[in-house]
Design a protein around this motif. Structure first.
Motif, PDB file in Angstrom:
ATOM      1  N   ASN A 213      -2.188  -6.449  11.639  1.00 30.07           N
ATOM      2  CA  ASN A 213      -1.243  -7.534  11.926  1.00 30.07           C
ATOM      3  C   ASN A 213      -1.993  -8.863  12.038  1.00 30.07           C
ATOM      4  O   ASN A 213      -2.188  -9.400  13.129  1.00 30.07           O
ATOM      5  CB  ASN A 213      -0.479  -7.223  13.218  1.00 30.07           C
ATOM      6  N   PHE A 215      -3.500 -12.492   9.352  1.00 27.16           N
ATOM      7  CA  PHE A 215      -3.374 -13.167   8.055  1.00 27.16           C
ATOM      8  C   PHE A 215      -4.637 -13.965   7.769  1.00 27.16           C
ATOM      9  O   PHE A 215      -5.405 -14.308   8.677  1.00 27.16           O
ATOM     10  CB  PHE A 215      -2.114 -14.025   7.995  1.00 27.16           C
ATOM     11  N   TYR A 239      -4.945  -3.735   4.762  1.00 24.97           N
ATOM     12  CA  TYR A 239      -3.819  -4.553   4.299  1.00 24.97           C
ATOM     13  C   TYR A 239      -3.399  -5.526   5.404  1.00 24.97           C
ATOM     14  O   TYR A 239      -2.720  -5.127   6.347  1.00 24.97           O
ATOM     15  CB  TYR A 239      -2.630  -3.653   3.949  1.00 24.97           C
ATOM     16  N   PRO A 240      -3.801  -6.802   5.306  1.00 29.19           N
ATOM     17  CA  PRO A 240      -3.369  -7.768   6.336  1.00 29.19           C
ATOM     18  C   PRO A 240      -1.966  -8.278   6.024  1.00 29.19           C
ATOM     19  O   PRO A 240      -1.791  -9.005   5.046  1.00 29.19           O
ATOM     20  CB  PRO A 240      -4.406  -8.899   6.232  1.00 29.19           C
ATOM     21  N   VAL A 241      -0.993  -7.905   6.822  1.00 31.31           N
ATOM     22  CA  VAL A 241       0.414  -8.203   6.504  1.00 31.31           C
ATOM     23  C   VAL A 241       1.073  -9.137   7.524  1.00 31.31           C
ATOM     24  O   VAL A 241       2.278  -9.327   7.504  1.00 31.31           O
ATOM     25  CB  VAL A 241       1.241  -6.892   6.403  1.00 31.31           C
ATOM     26  N   ALA A 450       1.527 -17.560   4.353  1.00 33.23           N
ATOM     27  CA  ALA A 450       1.122 -16.152   4.172  1.00 33.23           C
ATOM     28  C   ALA A 450       2.340 -15.248   4.031  1.00 33.23           C
ATOM     29  O   ALA A 450       2.315 -14.252   3.305  1.00 33.23           O
ATOM     30  CB  ALA A 450       0.261 -15.709   5.354  1.00 33.23           C
ATOM     31  N   LEU A 451       3.423 -15.624   4.729  1.00 33.14           N
ATOM     32  CA  LEU A 451       4.622 -14.775   4.707  1.00 33.14           C
ATOM     33  C   LEU A 451       5.636 -15.209   3.645  1.00 33.14           C
ATOM     34  O   LEU A 451       6.718 -14.644   3.553  1.00 33.14           O
ATOM     35  CB  LEU A 451       5.297 -14.795   6.087  1.00 33.14           C
ATOM     36  N   SER A 456      -0.343 -14.406   0.981  1.00 35.46           N
ATOM     37  CA  SER A 456      -1.306 -13.298   1.022  1.00 35.46           C
ATOM     38  C   SER A 456      -0.746 -12.068   1.747  1.00 35.46           C
ATOM     39  O   SER A 456      -0.993 -10.926   1.334  1.00 35.46           O
ATOM     40  CB  SER A 456      -2.592 -13.768   1.716  1.00 35.46           C
ATOM     41  N   SER A 457       0.021 -12.271   2.800  1.00 36.05           N
ATOM     42  CA  SER A 457       0.507 -11.111   3.568  1.00 36.05           C
ATOM     43  C   SER A 457       1.585 -10.353   2.806  1.00 36.05           C
ATOM     44  O   SER A 457       1.615  -9.117   2.820  1.00 36.05           O
ATOM     45  CB  SER A 457       1.050 -11.565   4.927  1.00 36.05           C
TER      46      SER A 457
END
Ligand code: UDX
Length: 471
Positions: A213, A215, A239-241, A450-451, A456-457
């Motif tokens: 958790n 980013f 996996y950075p989400v 990121a979101l 990226s996430s």
């Protein structure tokens, strides 16, 4: 008829773990609505109304099973909360097996996603011949430390790891003293708690992937190290989400009280004080905070819990004492215009997202940290336990979006009221406050990117979902 493609997810019972775990599930099916999720939830006693409210509002492609609850009397007393959570899962294994067996007949099971403290359920993935993943509820740097901890342990020959030893955590641009790492490493190496933590860190290598958790802009170096696999050669894919945070409170009564009060305050004028889902401080520090708040003259919302005077623990477990009786005499009367004291629990997300909130005195739990970042609220770091010291150091020394409330002397752990006034002024007044606010606003903007669709996430989430779909 084709069977539903289902992922089984096993959270652990702590609120700070359950909320991001559930929110991650919601994010996954929001972007991939051909997937079905089933939460299998181990519990110590019936779930609280706030947890039930969260579960009852899940979208149609997520269901949940609350496993028969474990009798608290069956567990050893006075355990560290992490070990408590782990044992709850261990005792739930037969129920988990049963639930997975029935899911396996009614659905096409794709994967098992576990909280790290649910790691005892890992062998079930092998039994059902499905890949396993962890959802890691702390940050990437903590994950990097956990992956490197077995190696660190190998280098130690004494009973305790020297708390002043300097450790280079992969992915950190600053070195850490052992005493500032995850607090479980400070226990005697032959103790159950140390061995359990070491075992959990070793298990991190046995899964197909770890969902974290966090980013990129928040933990660029740690994420790079985790993904490059040159440091952790045999480590899992990461996996950075994040940032994945809760959507808000369920207690309408408290929500109305806090929001109505905040609505009457000027923009960014209020300091919010809260030590996470179960954290608390000593009675001495409670008094110092009260005194410091009065002296500072700043508006505040204070989530007040009964203190814990023990030197070794700073959390409350199941104690329902009235915290108001610990306030200095006349405090509530004197501060009735200045602040709002909320016993035990407040709607944190709503408070942090309110325009009147200008600062957050926090224990730096990872969820609180992400919530503060997302809502651009500068922090005063007052870490208590777990990995919170690491988070505090990163927030103050690396990201520079927080100031640290310094203890007067390490043995007493007292933070004097003068120090509390000093840090309140830094984040609420003047030029430095402005700079801190600008930095946390940039981080918050980066979180939004990121979101976003190509961020990226969300890319990491798609890669992960693609893996599930190809099973
Ligand atoms: C602990 C660890 O310190 C944390 O880093 C780890 O990832 C999970 O376990 P906890 O003490 O639960 O965390 O704090 P935190 O991670 O900050 O989570 C607390 C959650 O409860 C936050 O989502 C916060 O919004 C919510 N909360 C807390 C409220 O909504 N109201 C409150 O009054 C207190």
């Amino acid at each position: 008829m084709e069977k539903k493609r289902c992922i089984a997810m096993v959270p652990c019972p702590g609120q700070g773990h359950l909320i991001p775990f559930v929110e991650f599930g919601k994010t996954l099916v929001h972007h991939h609505n051909n997937l079905h999720l089933s939460f299998l939830i181990p519990t110590l006693g019936p779930p609280t109304p706030s947890i039930m409210a969260i579960l009852n509002s899940l979208p149609p492609n997520i269901d949940f099973i609350i496993l028969p609850h474990i009798n608290i009397q069956d567990l050893p007393q006075n355990l560290h909360p992490g070990i408590h959570m782990k044992l709850t899962v261990t005792h739930s294994l037969p129920f988990l097996h049963h639930a997975l067996t029935s899911l396996n007949t009614t659905t096409h099971l794709l994967a098992l996603i576990l909280d790290v403290f649910s790691a005892d359920a890992l062998p079930l993935a092998k039994q059902f011949n499905i890949p396993s993943y962890f959802f890691f509820t702390s940050g990437a740097l903590t994950l990097s430390f956990c992956l490197s901890f077995p190696k660190l342990d190998d280098t130690v020959s004494s009973q305790f790891i020297d708390s002043t030893k300097i450790v280079n955590v992969p992915g950190s641009i600053i070195p850490f003293q052992v005493k500032d790492l995850v607090d479980l490493v400070l226990y005697e190496r032959s103790s159950e708690i140390y061995k359990t933590y070491l075992g959990l860190c070793q298990q991190l290598y046995f899964v197909d992937g770890i969902i974290v958790n966090s980013f990129t802009d928040m933990e660029a170096e740690a994420i790079r190290v985790l993904q490059e696999k040159t440091t952790f050669l045999d480590g899992p894919s990461v996996y950075p989400v994040g940032p994945i945070i809760g959507t808000g409170s369920t207690s309408k009564e408290k929500q109305v009280e806090c929001i109505e009060w905040l609505n009457k305050q000027p923009p960014k004028s209020v300091l919010y004080i809260c030590f996470g889902s179960g954290g608390t401080i000593t009675e001495d520090n409670l008094n110092e905070i009260a005194f410091g708040l009065e002296l500072s003259g700043h508006k505040f919302v204070w989530v007040l819990r009964a203190p814990n005077n023990s030197a070794s623990s700073s959390y409350l477990m199941g104690q329902m004492e009235d915290p108001l009786r610990y306030l200095p005499s006349g405090f509530l009367e004197r501060t009735k215009e200045q602040g709002l004291v909320v016993p035990s629990w407040a709607p944190q997300i709503e408070i942090l997202s309110h325009g009147s909130t200008g600062g957050f005195l926090s224990h730096c739990g990872w969820n609180s940290t992400l919530e503060s970042v997302v809502h651009s609220v500068p922090m005063i770091a007052w870490p208590l336990f777990a990995e919170q010291r690491m988070n505090a150091i990163v927030l103050t020394d690396v990201l520079k979006v927080a100031v640290r409330a310094k203890v007067d002397d390490e043995s007493s752990g007292i933070v004097k009221h003068e120090e509390i006034v000093r840090v309140i002024k830094i984040i609420m007044e003047g030029e430095e406050a402005l700079q801190i606010r600008n930095r946390i606003k940039s981080l918050s903007d980066a979180a939004l990117v990121a979101l976003s669709e190509h961020g990226s996430s969300i890319r990491a989430l798609h890669i992960l979902a693609h893996k599930f779909q190809n099973i």
